[in-house]
Design an enzyme around this catalytic site. Structure first.
Site, PDB file in Angstrom:
ATOM      1  CG  HIS A  32      -0.355  -0.092   2.867  1.00 56.88           C
ATOM      2  ND1 HIS A  32       0.194  -0.974   3.068  1.00 56.88           N
ATOM      3  CD2 HIS A  32       0.071   1.634   3.255  1.00 56.88           C
ATOM      4  CE1 HIS A  32       0.726  -0.739   4.202  1.00 56.88           C
ATOM      5  NE2 HIS A  32       0.174   1.037   4.399  1.00 56.88           N
ATOM      6  CB  THR A  35       3.206   5.557  -6.171  1.00 49.48           C
ATOM      7  OG1 THR A  35       3.838   6.193  -5.074  1.00 49.48           O
ATOM      8  CG2 THR A  35       2.382   6.575  -7.116  1.00 49.48           C
ATOM      9  NE  ARG A  36       5.488  -0.727  -3.022  1.00 51.63           N
ATOM     10  CZ  ARG A  36       4.747   0.649  -1.947  1.00 51.63           C
ATOM     11  NH1 ARG A  36       4.196   1.451  -2.404  1.00 51.63           N
ATOM     12  NH2 ARG A  36       4.271  -0.580  -0.788  1.00 51.63           N
ATOM     13  CE  LYS A 248       5.448   6.068  -1.410  1.00 54.23           C
ATOM     14  NZ  LYS A 248       4.981   5.026  -1.954  1.00 54.23           N
ATOM     15  CG  HIS A 252      16.506   0.280  -0.099  1.00 52.01           C
ATOM     16  ND1 HIS A 252      14.764  -0.460  -0.080  1.00 52.01           N
ATOM     17  CD2 HIS A 252      17.298  -0.523  -0.315  1.00 52.01           C
ATOM     18  CE1 HIS A 252      15.176  -1.527  -0.431  1.00 52.01           C
ATOM     19  NE2 HIS A 252      16.766  -1.924  -0.418  1.00 52.01           N
ATOM     20  CB  CYS A 298       4.733  -0.213   3.992  1.00 51.64           C
ATOM     21  SG  CYS A 298       4.305  -1.280   3.113  1.00 51.64           S
ATOM     22  CE  LYS A 331      11.708  -2.389  -9.330  1.00 45.08           C
ATOM     23  NZ  LYS A 331      11.797  -1.955  -7.607  1.00 45.08           N
TER      24      LYS A 331
END
Ligand SMILES: Cc1cc2nc3c(=O)[nH]c(=O)nc-3n(C[C@H](O)[C@H](O)[C@H](O)COP(=O)(O)OP(=O)(O)OC[C@H]3O[C@@H](n4cnc5c(N)ncnc54)[C@H](O)[C@@H]3O)c2cc1C
Length: 362
Positions: A32, A35-36, A248, A252, A298, A331
């Protein structure tokens, strides 16, 4: 991954049952937050690059099938300090596979995107054909596609345990027992709940992303690309502001360990949630470091080498596994679904998945 596999299988005429503990898309997994990124010039070598190219094509096909916009080709700007990463090898490998990637120095980065403030020795690999996917929309699109092809979805149904023998697999759920010739397990950050049937080397971690209000239009969709940013302080990624959402950004590396099933601390529970993101913006994109419009939590599920696991169960060959997507899998969901479907119906994948074997951890 599961929804995509279900759609690919059902389209091949396979009798397909999809089971999910929640009602996808939802907020309990790894997908969620709108966007990715979809990048093609991967550091993991040709196997990843070929998969990314194929995944992009399959997302486009899903767009055609459903009439939905799922992918925006915004370009992706990958920036790095030379102390962290050099793009030289990736550039050659990507060009060798036909990708139109560009190598940019700090001056060129600042000239094209005046909102970006990078030190003199930074460099970038720019991918004009890359972009971002609308992740929840992608899952809804595969959900519809699967249903139209005849797959059944049992939402809000938890898989509690499994039993397998050469004749088939029994799946014990909160809503009864189901029997199948083959099963695909794609439990995201929740794989530990399937132990002892399957024990994978992976660590679930809590991750956060935030949307920050820019002070000008330099960061708006249409003008600003998706980005990754490797700095000595950490690795970041982000997206342009979509219809006033704010830029956004997420980090990582790092993340607090999370045990599946335990409550997860909401955004803002630690200083670093907003602090890490804002410090990166203050340094590298100060014009985007306005009010925090929104923050969310997330999950990643990290393998020791951050490569995926796409393989058969070590003991039960009629159980396929797709997991350990380590914060960069979305992706590929389109092509991973096709690969799983190939493995289930033809016994082999047409793309090279040797890198993703379970046995590499022995
Ligand atoms: C903040 C963040 C940013 C990211 N950014 C990117 C990016 O820019 N680009 C990119 O490519 N990737 C990115 N990723 C990674 C990507 O989103 C994940 O790799 C991908 O979503 C993993 O898909 P999955 O199907 O394995 O997991 P999920 O999408 O979590 O799906 C797993 C499903 O299994 C279900 N499930 C689990 N256990 C059970 C059970 N016992 N019974 C029934 N159902 C069960 C869950 O309910 C869930 O629906 C990001 C991830 C996060 C968290």
């Amino acid at each position: 991954m599961g929804m995509s596999a279900g759609a690919h299988l059902a389209k091949r005429g396979v009798d397909t049952l999809l089971i999910d503990a929640f009602d996808p898309p939802h907020q309990e997994g790894s997908h969620h937050g709108d966007t990715r990124l979809i990048r093609h010039a991967y550091h993991g070598g040709p196997a990843y690059i070929n998969m990314a190219i194929c995944a992009h094509q399959l997302w486009n096909e899903l767009e055609e099938e459903t009439g939905e916009t799922l992918l925006v080709q915004s370009g992706v700007l990958n920036m790095s300090s030379p102390a962290v990463y050099s793009y030289k090898a990736r550039l050659e490998e990507s060009r060798g596979l036909g990708l139109p990637v560009e190598y940019l120095d700090a001056d060129e980065i600042r000239k094209r995107w005046p909102g970006v403030v990078v030190p003199e020795d930074y460099m970038a690999l720019y991918e004009p054909q890359a972009g971002y996917l609308f992740s929840e929309r992608c899952i809804s699109a595969y959900r519809r596609s699967a249903a139209e092809a005849g797959a059944e979805l049992l939402a809000n149904t938890r898989v509690e345990r499994l039993e397998a023998n050469p004749g088939g697999v029994s799946v014990y759920t909160s809503k009864g027992i189901f029997h199948a010739g083959q099963v695909i397990l794609s439990a995201g950050a929740w794989f530990q709940t399937l132990e002892p049937f399957l024990s994978l080397k992976m660590k679930p971690v809590r991750k956060v992303v935030g949307w920050f209000q820019p002070s000008n239009t330099q960061f708006d969709a249409g003008r600003f690309p998706g980005f990754t940013l490797n700095t000595p302080e950490g690795g970041f990624y982000g997206f342009p502001s979509l219809d006033g959402s704010g830029l956004k950004i997420g980090r990582h590396d790092g993340g607090l360990p999370w045990n599946p099933g335990e409550p997860i601390a909401p955004f803002g529970s630690c200083e670093e949630d907003e602090g890490d993101l804002r410090r990166a913006l203050d340094t590298y994109m100060p014009g985007a470091s306005g009010a925090l419009n929104r923050g969310t939590v997330c999950k990643y599920e990290l393998t020791p080498d951050e490569d995926f696991i796409i393989d058969r169960h070590p003991v039960h060959s009629n159980v396929l596994i797709a997991g350990g997507f380590s914060g960069h899998g979305f992706k590929f969901a389109s092509v991973v679904g096709e690969i799983l479907s190939d493995l289930a119906t033809r016994g082999a994948a047409s793309l090279d998945i040797g890198l993703f074997s379970i046995s590499r951890f022995k």
